[in-house]
Design a protein around this motif. Structure first.
Motif, PDB file in Angstrom:
ATOM      1  N   GLU A 128       0.824  -1.204   0.000  1.00 43.39           N
ATOM      2  CA  GLU A 128       0.000   0.000   0.000  1.00 43.39           C
ATOM      3  C   GLU A 128       0.861   1.258   0.000  1.00 43.39           C
ATOM      4  N   VAL A 129       1.918   1.269   0.799  1.00 40.95           N
ATOM      5  CA  VAL A 129       2.786   2.447   0.854  1.00 40.95           C
ATOM      6  C   VAL A 129       3.506   2.639  -0.481  1.00 40.95           C
ATOM      7  N   ILE A 130       3.943   1.551  -1.112  1.00 41.09           N
ATOM      8  CA  ILE A 130       4.567   1.663  -2.433  1.00 41.09           C
ATOM      9  C   ILE A 130       3.579   2.253  -3.436  1.00 41.09           C
ATOM     10  N   ALA A 131       2.330   1.789  -3.393  1.00 40.93           N
ATOM     11  CA  ALA A 131       1.320   2.303  -4.315  1.00 40.93           C
ATOM     12  C   ALA A 131       1.078   3.796  -4.087  1.00 40.93           C
ATOM     13  N   LEU A 132       1.042   4.218  -2.820  1.00 36.19           N
ATOM     14  CA  LEU A 132       0.863   5.636  -2.515  1.00 36.19           C
ATOM     15  C   LEU A 132       2.067   6.450  -2.987  1.00 36.19           C
ATOM     16  N   ARG A 133       3.260   5.935  -2.771  1.00 36.27           N
ATOM     17  CA  ARG A 133       4.467   6.627  -3.244  1.00 36.27           C
ATOM     18  C   ARG A 133       4.433   6.785  -4.756  1.00 36.27           C
ATOM     19  N   ASP A 134       4.062   5.721  -5.457  1.00 34.71           N
ATOM     20  CA  ASP A 134       4.011   5.769  -6.919  1.00 34.71           C
ATOM     21  C   ASP A 134       2.935   6.737  -7.398  1.00 34.71           C
ATOM     22  N   GLU A 135       1.812   6.779  -6.677  1.00 37.61           N
ATOM     23  CA  GLU A 135       0.738   7.711  -7.060  1.00 37.61           C
ATOM     24  C   GLU A 135       1.228   9.151  -6.977  1.00 37.61           C
ATOM     25  N   TRP A 140       4.954  13.926 -10.904  1.00 41.92           N
ATOM     26  CA  TRP A 140       6.236  14.350 -11.468  1.00 41.92           C
ATOM     27  C   TRP A 140       6.451  13.739 -12.854  1.00 41.92           C
ATOM     28  N   ARG A 141       6.149  12.465 -12.989  1.00 50.69           N
ATOM     29  CA  ARG A 141       6.324  11.805 -14.286  1.00 50.69           C
ATOM     30  C   ARG A 141       5.492  12.498 -15.366  1.00 50.69           C
ATOM     31  N   ARG A 142       4.234  12.804 -15.036  1.00 48.64           N
ATOM     32  CA  ARG A 142       3.354  13.422 -16.028  1.00 48.64           C
ATOM     33  C   ARG A 142       3.805  14.836 -16.375  1.00 48.64           C
ATOM     34  N   ALA A 143       4.224  15.596 -15.367  1.00 45.43           N
ATOM     35  CA  ALA A 143       4.671  16.963 -15.639  1.00 45.43           C
ATOM     36  C   ALA A 143       5.883  16.967 -16.565  1.00 45.43           C
ATOM     37  N   LEU A 144       6.850  16.096 -16.292  1.00 44.42           N
ATOM     38  CA  LEU A 144       8.038  16.034 -17.135  1.00 44.42           C
ATOM     39  C   LEU A 144       7.695  15.521 -18.530  1.00 44.42           C
ATOM     40  N   ALA A 145       6.888  14.475 -18.602  1.00 43.71           N
ATOM     41  CA  ALA A 145       6.533  13.913 -19.910  1.00 43.71           C
ATOM     42  C   ALA A 145       5.747  14.921 -20.741  1.00 43.71           C
ATOM     43  N   ASP A 146       4.826  15.629 -20.116  1.00 41.77           N
ATOM     44  CA  ASP A 146       4.048  16.630 -20.848  1.00 41.77           C
ATOM     45  C   ASP A 146       4.941  17.764 -21.342  1.00 41.77           C
ATOM     46  N   GLY A 147       5.886  18.180 -20.496  1.00 45.00           N
ATOM     47  CA  GLY A 147       6.782  19.252 -20.906  1.00 45.00           C
ATOM     48  C   GLY A 147       7.658  18.858 -22.075  1.00 45.00           C
ATOM     49  N   VAL A 148       8.161  17.620 -22.054  1.00 44.87           N
ATOM     50  CA  VAL A 148       8.981  17.127 -23.171  1.00 44.87           C
ATOM     51  C   VAL A 148       8.141  17.019 -24.426  1.00 44.87           C
ATOM     52  N   ARG A 149       6.940  16.470 -24.310  1.00 42.64           N
ATOM     53  CA  ARG A 149       6.082  16.288 -25.481  1.00 42.64           C
ATOM     54  C   ARG A 149       5.703  17.628 -26.124  1.00 42.64           C
ATOM     55  N   GLU A 150       5.498  18.647 -25.292  1.00 41.61           N
ATOM     56  CA  GLU A 150       5.107  19.958 -25.821  1.00 41.61           C
ATOM     57  C   GLU A 150       6.302  20.796 -26.264  1.00 41.61           C
ATOM     58  N   GLY A 151       7.519  20.279 -26.025  1.00 42.84           N
ATOM     59  CA  GLY A 151       8.709  21.020 -26.416  1.00 42.84           C
ATOM     60  C   GLY A 151       9.131  22.076 -25.419  1.00 42.84           C
ATOM     61  N   ALA A 152       8.506  22.092 -24.247  1.00 42.31           N
ATOM     62  CA  ALA A 152       8.865  23.081 -23.225  1.00 42.31           C
ATOM     63  C   ALA A 152      10.079  22.647 -22.420  1.00 42.31           C
ATOM     64  N   PHE A 153      10.292  21.320 -22.296  1.00 43.04           N
ATOM     65  CA  PHE A 153      11.430  20.776 -21.565  1.00 43.04           C
ATOM     66  C   PHE A 153      12.326  20.021 -22.536  1.00 43.04           C
ATOM     67  N   HIS A 154      13.616  20.023 -22.225  1.00 45.12           N
ATOM     68  CA  HIS A 154      14.582  19.278 -23.033  1.00 45.12           C
ATOM     69  C   HIS A 154      15.501  18.530 -22.074  1.00 45.12           C
ATOM     70  N   ARG A 159      13.619   9.950 -16.176  1.00 42.29           N
ATOM     71  CA  ARG A 159      13.671   9.289 -14.872  1.00 42.29           C
ATOM     72  C   ARG A 159      14.791   9.863 -14.014  1.00 42.29           C
ATOM     73  N   LEU A 160      15.989   9.991 -14.590  1.00 41.06           N
ATOM     74  CA  LEU A 160      17.106  10.533 -13.826  1.00 41.06           C
ATOM     75  C   LEU A 160      16.859  11.983 -13.433  1.00 41.06           C
ATOM     76  N   THR A 161      16.235  12.734 -14.333  1.00 45.26           N
ATOM     77  CA  THR A 161      15.911  14.125 -14.019  1.00 45.26           C
ATOM     78  C   THR A 161      14.944  14.193 -12.853  1.00 45.26           C
ATOM     79  N   ARG A 162      13.911  13.355 -12.887  1.00 45.81           N
ATOM     80  CA  ARG A 162      12.933  13.331 -11.797  1.00 45.81           C
ATOM     81  C   ARG A 162      13.602  12.969 -10.471  1.00 45.81           C
ATOM     82  N   LEU A 163      14.421  11.942 -10.465  1.00 47.68           N
ATOM     83  CA  LEU A 163      15.081  11.526  -9.231  1.00 47.68           C
ATOM     84  C   LEU A 163      16.007  12.618  -8.698  1.00 47.68           C
ATOM     85  N   ALA A 164      16.726  13.279  -9.598  1.00 48.21           N
ATOM     86  CA  ALA A 164      17.648  14.338  -9.174  1.00 48.21           C
ATOM     87  C   ALA A 164      16.886  15.512  -8.555  1.00 48.21           C
TER      88      ALA A 164
END
Length: 224
Positions: A128-135, A140-154, A159-164
């Motif tokens: 349960e705690v793992i599921a909450l952590r992943d939720e 963060w995953r969606r924000a980064l992926a959306d930014g890359v897809r829209e060309g706002a992030f490079h 994954r490494l960017t998110r962890l950092a």
């Protein structure tokens, strides 16, 4: 104002909350494995039997704290991000809110971040705690992926960017002090600038979080 020790041993104060405060303090300072029920009982001036009247086991107590902590993180993040569409604004608010939560509740967040290993692998609480952590991390995953897809992030590796970036934010639980050289608002603003620069986002004003929307953990040891 009563001291932390006097609060923990005050028989007129809520025993369940005192036990959770003592648990967070001891788990954060010396680790879950090195903390015994006897240690908790001594901290709150109860017998071992008195502790077990309020919690079924030490691991159940840890699981309750981690579960409540992650739910507080998820709920407050949803409030902070409500109605925010641009990936750069979402990332800015994720950075500042995670930074502020760790600065304001350092003991609780140290336990949340460091003691997942102490829950029995494969147990319902562990899963349960793992599921909450992943939720939470999905924001963060969606924000980064959306930014890359829209060309706002490079970024070369999302994954490494998110962890950092998340590691930068969570580190405030170790070093931030309210009476330090920088205010919490200044730390958040600087971390947002660093984070947006790391994803090569356009230089634009970033939103500031409403700190009143962040979770309140009533068991967080005051001035610990």
């Amino acid at each position: 104002m009563p001291t932390l020790e006097s609060y923990l041993t005050d028989r007129d104060a809520d025993a369940s909350l005192r036990i959770r405060t003592a648990a967070v303090l001891l788990f954060a300072r010396q680790g879950y494995a090195a903390t015994s029920i006897r240690d908790l009982a001594r901290a709150v001036n109860l017998t071992n039997a008195g502790i077990y009247h309020h919690v079924s086991s030490k691991e159940a107590l840890l699981a309750d704290l981690m579960r409540a902590g992650h739910r507080g993180l998820i709920d407050s993040t949803a409030r902070v991000l409500d109605g925010v569409e641009r990936p750069s604004d979402r990332l800015a608010l994720l950075i500042s809110s995670l930074t502020a939560i760790h600065a304001q509740s350092p003991m609780t967040t140290r336990v949340m971040d460091g003691e997942l290993r102490s829950l029995t692998p494969g147990s319902a609480a562990h899963d349960e705690v793992i599921a909450l952590r992943d939720e939470y991390e999905d924001q963060w995953r969606r924000a980064l992926a959306d930014g890359v897809r829209e060309g706002a992030f490079h970024v070369a590796d999302q994954r490494l960017t998110r962890l950092a970036l998340m590691s930068m934010c969570t580190g405030t639980s170790e070093w931030y002090r309210p009476d330090g050289d920088s205010t919490l608002e200044q730390v958040c603003a600087e971390f947002v600038a660093i984070g947006l620069a790391a994803v090569r986002a356009p230089a634009e004003p970033a939103p500031s979080p409403d700190l009143s929307l962040l979770p309140d953990f009533p068991w967080e040891p005051p001035d610990a």
